[in-house]
Design a protein around this motif. Structure first.
Motif, short mmCIF file in Angstrom:
data_model
loop_
_atom_site.label_atom_id
_atom_site.label_comp_id
_atom_site.label_asym_id
_atom_site.label_seq_id
_atom_site.Cartn_x
_atom_site.Cartn_y
_atom_site.Cartn_z
N UNK A 65 -25.89 -4.63 31.71
CA UNK A 65 -24.92 -5.56 32.29
C UNK A 65 -25.47 -6.11 33.60
N UNK A 66 -24.76 -7.06 34.16
CA UNK A 66 -25.28 -7.73 35.36
C UNK A 66 -25.36 -6.78 36.55
N UNK A 67 -24.48 -5.78 36.61
CA UNK A 67 -24.55 -4.80 37.71
C UNK A 67 -25.84 -3.99 37.63
N UNK A 68 -26.21 -3.59 36.42
CA UNK A 68 -27.45 -2.82 36.25
C UNK A 68 -28.65 -3.68 36.61
N UNK B 18 -15.38 -1.80 26.79
CA UNK B 18 -16.13 -3.06 26.95
C UNK B 18 -17.35 -3.11 26.02
N UNK B 19 -18.17 -2.07 26.08
CA UNK B 19 -19.38 -2.07 25.24
C UNK B 19 -19.03 -2.00 23.76
N UNK B 25 -18.23 -7.41 18.27
CA UNK B 25 -18.43 -8.86 18.17
C UNK B 25 -19.83 -9.15 17.62
N UNK B 26 -20.80 -8.45 18.16
CA UNK B 26 -22.19 -8.67 17.76
C UNK B 26 -22.38 -8.38 16.27
N UNK B 27 -21.85 -7.25 15.82
CA UNK B 27 -22.01 -6.86 14.40
C UNK B 27 -21.30 -7.84 13.48
N UNK B 28 -20.09 -8.23 13.87
CA UNK B 28 -19.31 -9.15 13.02
C UNK B 28 -19.99 -10.50 12.90
N UNK B 29 -20.52 -11.01 14.02
CA UNK B 29 -21.18 -12.32 13.99
C UNK B 29 -22.47 -12.26 13.17
N UNK B 30 -23.14 -11.11 13.24
CA UNK B 30 -24.36 -10.95 12.45
C UNK B 30 -24.02 -10.95 10.95
N UNK B 31 -22.96 -10.23 10.59
CA UNK B 31 -22.57 -10.16 9.18
C UNK B 31 -22.09 -11.49 8.65
N UNK B 32 -21.53 -12.31 9.53
CA UNK B 32 -21.07 -13.64 9.12
C UNK B 32 -22.20 -14.66 9.16
N UNK B 43 -21.74 -12.54 22.44
CA UNK B 43 -21.55 -11.13 22.77
C UNK B 43 -21.81 -10.89 24.26
N UNK B 44 -22.77 -11.64 24.83
CA UNK B 44 -23.01 -11.54 26.28
C UNK B 44 -21.77 -12.00 27.06
N UNK B 45 -21.22 -13.14 26.66
CA UNK B 45 -20.04 -13.68 27.35
C UNK B 45 -18.86 -12.71 27.20
N UNK B 46 -18.69 -12.16 26.00
CA UNK B 46 -17.61 -11.20 25.78
C UNK B 46 -17.74 -10.04 26.77
N UNK B 47 -18.94 -9.52 26.88
CA UNK B 47 -19.16 -8.36 27.76
C UNK B 47 -18.88 -8.70 29.22
N UNK B 48 -19.51 -9.75 29.71
CA UNK B 48 -19.40 -10.04 31.15
C UNK B 48 -17.99 -10.49 31.53
#
Lengths: 120, 154
Positions: A65-68, B18-19, B25-32, B43-48
């Motif tokens: 993540x961005x913090x890390x 969060x993770x 999200x990442x797995x679902x988008x890959x399967x689709x 998935x990056x946007x979802x996380x941040x």
């Protein structure tokens, strides 16, 4: 030596004039001060031993993540402030998309010291 | 609203989820078979965005992923939460700051090493190549990440 910070494992070893920090897992901690402290501890050890290079192997790190990422930036900023004693090389897996984007951003922060090497 | 909603999740604001949501999200988008760069950016946007919501929000957090199934792309990622008036203002400033930057990557690297926040948002804009939008209704705030060149179409 093995250390654990949340879901991130860090194995450190010295090989000749090189310190290797092999990381695995996921760096998604809320507070990255533990990671920053750990990196600064290894920095002090690398300086004490007069090492020429630190390899940070992140090939099996799923995500940071961005913090890390900021903990690395603090390490590089501290290194700039105190004068460069060694080079840093990230060993990356280009198939992991976060590594392509994030590591190049990190390297651009300290372009004279940090390189990224894709290892297939 | 056009596009297909893949997820509309209501979550407790717990750091531990969060993770797990990012992986889901990442797995679902890959399967689709969503285009891999879009899948990663989503998935990056979802996380941040979820990290921000959990850190600064109060109560339930909503995460919504909207797809364009024909194009196999992500149309946008929305993360919505309640927060304080002060945090709403802070978030609006941070999103505006990133959204108006001439060069997203330069903005991102300029925020690195500072402790005044906004780094995750800048990362979404730079690495994720997404535009950020902020909508506020009372103390309910929604941040959307839209792939550059796409339309928020809310």
């Amino acid at each position: 030596m093995s250390e654990q910070l949340g879901q991130l494992s860090i194995d450190s070893s010295t090989v000749g004039e090189k310190l290797v920090l092999a990381m695995s897992g996921s760096a998604d901690m809320r507070d990255s001060s533990g990671l920053a402290e750990l990196l600064l501890k290894h920095d002090a050890e690398a300086r004490r031993l007069g090492l020429k290079q630190v390899d940070v192997d992140v090939r099996t790190v799923e995500f940071m993540n961005s913090s890390a990422l900021n903990a690395f930036v603090r390490w590089f900023a501290d290194m700039k402030r105190r004068g460069q004693a060694y080079r840093v090389r990230f060993l990356s897996d280009p198939s992991k998309r976060w590594q392509r984007g994030s590591l190049s951003a990190l390297a651009s922060f300290a372009a004279d010291t940090v390189t990224v090497e894709a290892v297939v | 609203m056009s596009g297909h909603v893949l997820f509309d999740l209501a979550l407790l604001p717990r750091w531990e989820v969060i993770s797990e949501v990012r992986r889901l999200v990442s797995r679902a988008l890959e399967r689709l078979e969503i285009e891999p760069d879009h899948a990663y950016c989503a998935s990056l946007a979802t996380h941040e965005l979820l990290e921000n919501a959990v850190k600064y929000g109060k109560g339930e957090v909503r995460v919504r992923i909207v797809l364009d199934p024909k194009e196999r792309t992500v149309k946008r990622v929305d993360v919505e939460n309640w927060t304080t008036r002060a945090q709403v203002q802070r978030l609006k400033r941070a999103v505006g700051d990133v959204a108006t930057a001439q060069n997203a990557m330069r903005k991102y690297t300029s925020l690195m090493g500072r402790s005044n926040g906004g780094l995750g948002l800048a990362r979404v804009a730079a690495e994720g190549e997404m535009s950020l939008l902020c909508r506020v209704r009372a103390n309910r705030v929604a941040v959307s990440a839209v792939p550059t060149g796409g339309s928020a179409d809310v």
